[in-house]
Write an enzyme that holds these catalytic residues in place. Structure first.
Site, PDB file in Angstrom:
ATOM      1  CE  LYS A 199      -1.894   2.652   3.134  1.00 46.99           C
ATOM      2  NZ  LYS A 199      -1.643   3.962   2.379  1.00 46.99           N
ATOM      3  N   GLY A 252       7.379   4.542   8.240  1.00 50.63           N
ATOM      4  CA  GLY A 252       6.570   5.794   8.549  1.00 50.63           C
ATOM      5  C   GLY A 252       6.643   6.360  10.000  1.00 50.63           C
ATOM      6  CB  SER A 253       4.621   8.645  11.978  1.00 51.40           C
ATOM      7  OG  SER A 253       3.470   7.997  11.997  1.00 51.40           O
ATOM      8  CB  THR A 254       7.381   6.676  16.278  1.00 49.04           C
ATOM      9  OG1 THR A 254       8.683   6.693  15.681  1.00 49.04           O
ATOM     10  CG2 THR A 254       7.437   5.993  17.432  1.00 49.04           C
ATOM     11  CD  GLU A 255       0.525  10.024  15.920  1.00 53.01           C
ATOM     12  OE1 GLU A 255       1.112  10.759  15.044  1.00 53.01           O
ATOM     13  OE2 GLU A 255      -0.595  10.487  15.847  1.00 53.01           O
ATOM     14  N   GLY A 257       3.411   3.597  13.666  1.00 53.42           N
ATOM     15  CA  GLY A 257       4.154   2.404  13.913  1.00 53.42           C
ATOM     16  C   GLY A 257       3.678   1.586  15.211  1.00 53.42           C
ATOM     17  CD  GLU A 274      13.240   3.599   8.182  1.00 54.17           C
ATOM     18  OE1 GLU A 274      13.110   4.453   9.045  1.00 54.17           O
ATOM     19  OE2 GLU A 274      12.964   3.903   6.702  1.00 54.17           O
ATOM     20  CB  CYS A 308      13.268   8.562   8.397  1.00 49.73           C
ATOM     21  SG  CYS A 308      13.950   7.443   7.256  1.00 49.73           S
ATOM     22  CD  GLU A 405      10.114  12.219  12.210  1.00 47.20           C
ATOM     23  OE1 GLU A 405       9.167  11.441  12.136  1.00 47.20           O
ATOM     24  OE2 GLU A 405      11.396  11.496  11.624  1.00 47.20           O
TER      25      GLU A 405
HETATM   26  P1  NAI Z   1       2.056   8.026   8.463  1.00 44.21           P
HETATM   27  O1  NAI Z   1       3.074   7.364   9.287  1.00 44.21           O
HETATM   28  O2  NAI Z   1       0.669   8.073   8.841  1.00 44.21           O
HETATM   29  O3  NAI Z   1       1.852   7.398   6.942  1.00 44.21           O
HETATM   30  C1  NAI Z   1       2.761   6.260   6.587  1.00 44.21           C
HETATM   31  C2  NAI Z   1       1.986   5.410   5.791  1.00 44.21           C
HETATM   32  O4  NAI Z   1       1.314   4.713   7.009  1.00 44.21           O
HETATM   33  C3  NAI Z   1       1.101   5.654   4.591  1.00 44.21           C
HETATM   34  O5  NAI Z   1       1.173   4.869   3.790  1.00 44.21           O
HETATM   35  C4  NAI Z   1      -0.210   5.719   5.480  1.00 44.21           C
HETATM   36  O6  NAI Z   1      -1.333   5.560   4.576  1.00 44.21           O
HETATM   37  C5  NAI Z   1      -0.087   4.616   6.527  1.00 44.21           C
HETATM   38  N1  NAI Z   1      -1.008   4.543   7.617  1.00 44.21           N
HETATM   39  C6  NAI Z   1      -1.476   5.410   8.261  1.00 44.21           C
HETATM   40  N2  NAI Z   1      -2.187   5.254   9.541  1.00 44.21           N
HETATM   41  C7  NAI Z   1      -2.191   3.891   9.305  1.00 44.21           C
HETATM   42  C8  NAI Z   1      -2.916   2.682  10.271  1.00 44.21           C
HETATM   43  N3  NAI Z   1      -3.786   3.127  11.044  1.00 44.21           N
HETATM   44  N4  NAI Z   1      -2.720   1.596   9.839  1.00 44.21           N
HETATM   45  C9  NAI Z   1      -1.873   1.270   8.717  1.00 44.21           C
HETATM   46  N5  NAI Z   1      -1.322   2.067   7.985  1.00 44.21           N
HETATM   47  C10 NAI Z   1      -1.433   3.336   8.116  1.00 44.21           C
HETATM   48  O7  NAI Z   1       2.821   9.403   8.177  1.00 44.21           O
HETATM   49  P2  NAI Z   1       2.065  10.961   7.889  1.00 44.21           P
HETATM   50  O8  NAI Z   1       0.787  11.001   8.679  1.00 44.21           O
HETATM   51  O9  NAI Z   1       2.064  11.028   6.397  1.00 44.21           O
HETATM   52  O10 NAI Z   1       3.291  11.888   8.510  1.00 44.21           O
HETATM   53  C11 NAI Z   1       3.239  12.299   9.590  1.00 44.21           C
HETATM   54  C12 NAI Z   1       4.677  12.502  10.361  1.00 44.21           C
HETATM   55  O11 NAI Z   1       5.147  11.075  10.198  1.00 44.21           O
HETATM   56  C13 NAI Z   1       5.655  13.308   9.524  1.00 44.21           C
HETATM   57  O12 NAI Z   1       5.198  14.645   9.806  1.00 44.21           O
HETATM   58  C14 NAI Z   1       6.923  12.792   9.835  1.00 44.21           C
HETATM   59  O13 NAI Z   1       7.344  13.011  11.115  1.00 44.21           O
HETATM   60  C15 NAI Z   1       6.495  11.251  10.237  1.00 44.21           C
HETATM   61  N6  NAI Z   1       7.092  10.296   8.825  1.00 44.21           N
HETATM   62  C16 NAI Z   1       8.150   9.648   9.198  1.00 44.21           C
HETATM   63  C17 NAI Z   1       8.473   9.178   8.075  1.00 44.21           C
HETATM   64  C18 NAI Z   1       9.677   8.155   8.042  1.00 44.21           C
HETATM   65  O14 NAI Z   1      10.189   7.627   6.941  1.00 44.21           O
HETATM   66  N7  NAI Z   1      10.301   7.886   9.149  1.00 44.21           N
HETATM   67  C19 NAI Z   1       7.754   9.033   6.659  1.00 44.21           C
HETATM   68  C20 NAI Z   1       6.471   9.668   6.739  1.00 44.21           C
HETATM   69  C21 NAI Z   1       6.080  10.156   7.789  1.00 44.21           C
END
Ligand code: NAI
Ligand code: MG
Length: 501
Positions: A199, A252-255, A257, A274, A308, A405
């Site tokens: 996804k 993606g985000s720690t939250e 995760g 990650e 990240c 972050e």
């Molecule tokens: P996110 O963690 O919500 O999104 C990443 C992925 O997770 C997307 O594909 C999203 O659709 C999916 N996702 C979101 N909620 C989910 C759930 N409940 N169950 C399964 N999958 C889910 O990140 P977002 O909201 O785009 O960005 C917010 C913050 O997260 C950023 O400001 C940044 O601080 C951090 N982030 C960190 C990343 C990294 O590579 N470490 C990448 C993206 C965001």
């Protein structure tokens, strides 16, 4: 809409790809969503719509997981000769290389980033990684075990291990490096013999869908790779709780995760994470500032800080503070800001309005908590999500901007006095993804590197990633590695076999 002038210079294949709504890939077929719903993917340099994309939901995830399950249980993929699996993967890498300029354009359109950098970094490393992983199927092997079995002294045993794919993998990726994250996830799943439902992030689905087209051309059996665009709380959540999914790999985000780890616990999935970071870049008193200052600038401003492992906490000795701040401000102010389709623009828009608002909120919070705004701090232009490269000076450990972050082009500079304290200062965070130290003194390297609690430590560089070098976090930056041989570990089960003669 994306402006006509921008579009007419694009490769005709890029134009074709965005000229009609994009579908999802299920069992080798391109289909609309079960609900018929679509969502818009936007151009961050204008906020305009690029194209509609099928919006996957629980029902689509069910169909895709069934296809991946069938391909894993009954399909030819896991039992295919390793050399044949390698050939498919090499074919995919070749097709990605043939279409690299199109992938770069789609990435620049959908994410906003610089098209030339996308071609040279994101797309090239993605291709290299598929090739790197294509070398593994013929080299994944178990061991012969020297068994003793003290309670069966008269019997003879042969013991060995088999390495087997973990099964159907749900892969959820973010928007900051869409092609690269897609390649990191697909490469290791395919090399290990798994099947996958991937996804992409809702902000940036286009390159994953284009790679899906190439997967179809490369000759993978149906159902091995399924790609379902959609939102996290619907499609993503359905994947993380699905009974027929054996593993979740998330970036993606720690939250989020933490939400996924809990959701996956019910069915005891294998999980790799990650996650976020707040990585320190540490200038030591003996550093070569001609290297360290531009290095620290690129550590945070590359990809608009949406990295990240970005060097978002910069530690500078008191004695060098003024000189470093001056050099850094000069570098920040010299960066050309504008849309990524023009390769001269080194600072491009943030990915979305939401991300723009978050980053601006952090800049305001830094100002309110007493940080110096040494450079930037403002929006640029009146459309799109552009923020100037921003330097917050004289920050300290208690400020929100230092603890959380930001994921934008914002560096927090902290002074320090004593080199003996520096590892402690650097480790003063819930995260542990990357860190860099800038020094000419090898004894500094030997002393400090082991004290840093982070998955990667760079010396005199930052943000260098390589297909052969494992990448992943300590602490709340996650667990499990992408890249390198280690990436395979969490996609393989070990089966022990014991034969009694
Ligand atoms: P996110 O963690 O919500 O999104 C990443 C992925 O997770 C997307 O594909 C999203 O659709 C999916 N996702 C979101 N909620 C989910 C759930 N409940 N169950 C399964 N999958 C889910 O990140 P977002 O909201 O785009 O960005 C917010 C913050 O997260 C950023 O400001 C940044 O601080 C951090 N982030 C960190 C990343 C990294 O590579 N470490 C990448 C993206 C965001
Ligand atoms: Mg987009």
């Amino acid at each position: 809409m994306t402006t006509a002038a921008q579009l007419e210079n694009l490769h005709h294949k890029t134009q074709d790809f965005i000229s009609s709504p994009r579908k999802m890939l299920v069992n080798g077929q391109w289909t609309t969503s079960a609900s018929g719903k679509t969502f818009d993917t936007l151009d961050p340099s204008t906020g305009g719509v690029i194209v509609q994309v099928a919006e996957g939901d629980k029902e689509d995830i069910d169909r895709a997981v069934s296809a991946a399950r069938a391909a894993f249980e009954d399909g030819p993929w896991p039992s295919m000769n390793p050399t044949a699996r390698e050939r498919c993967m090499h074919k995919l890498a070749d097709l990605m290389e043939e279409n690299a300029d199109i992938l770069a354009e789609l990435e620049a359109l959908d994410n906003g980033k610089n098209v030339a950098i996308a071609r040279a970094v994101d797309i090239q490393v993605a291709i290299d990684y598929i090739r790197y992983m294509a070398g593994w199927p013929t080299k994944i092997m178990g061991n012969i075990l020297p068994l003793s079995v003290p309670y069966a002294p008269d019997a003879k045993f042969l013991g060995y291990t088999l390495k087997e794919p973990v099964g159907v993998v749900g892969q959820i990726i973010p928007w900051n490096f869409p092609t690269l994250m897609c390649a990191w996830k697909l490469g290791v799943a395919l090399a290990s013999g798994c099947t996958t439902v991937l996804k992409p992030a809702e902000e940036t689905p286009l390159t994953a869908l284009y790679i899906g087209e190439l997967v179809c051309q490369a000759g993978f059996p149906d159902g091995v790779v399924n790609i379902i665009p959609g939102y996290g709380h619907t499609a993503g959540a359905a994947l993380t709780t699905h009974k027929q999914v054996d593993k979740i790999a998330f970036t993606g985000s720690t939250e989020v995760g933490k939400i996924i780890v809990k959701a996956a616990a019910d069915t005891m999935k294998n999980v790799s994470m990650e996650l976020g970071g707040k990585s320190p870049a540490i200038i030591l008193p003996d550093a070569d500032l001609d290297i360290a200052i531009p290095g620290a600038a690129s550590a945070i401003f590359f990809n608009q800080g949406q990295v990240c492992c970005a060097g978002s906490r910069l530690f500078v000795p008191d004695s060098l503070y003024d000189q470093v701040i001056e050099g850094l401000a000069e570098a920040a102010n010299a960066m050309k800001i504008g849309p990524g389709l023009n390769p001269d623009n080194m600072v491009n828009p943030l990915v979305s309005q939401i991300q723009y608002d978050r980053v601006m909120g952090y800049i305001d919070s830094g100002r309110a908590e007493g940080a110096d705004i040494v450079a930037g701090g403002k929006r640029r232009g009146d459309k799109g999500y552009f923020i100037e490269p921003t330097i917050l000076g004289n920050t300290n450990r208690d400020m929100k901007v230092v603890r959380e972050e930001i994921f934008g082009p914002v560096v927090c500079v902290q002074r320090y006095n004593d080199v003996d304290d520096i590892a402690k200062l650097a480790n003063d965070t819930i995260y542990g993804l990357g860190a860099s130290i800038w020094t000419k003194d090898v004894s500094n390297i030997i002393n400090i590197v082991p004290k840093i609690r982070a998955g990667t430590v760079w010396v005199n560089c930052h943000n260098i990633l390589d297909v052969a070098m494992p990448f992943g976090g300590y602490k709340q930056s996650g667990f499990g590695k992408d890249m390198g041989k280690e990436a395979l570990d969490s996609y393989l089960e070990t089966k022990s076999v014991c034969i009694m003669a």
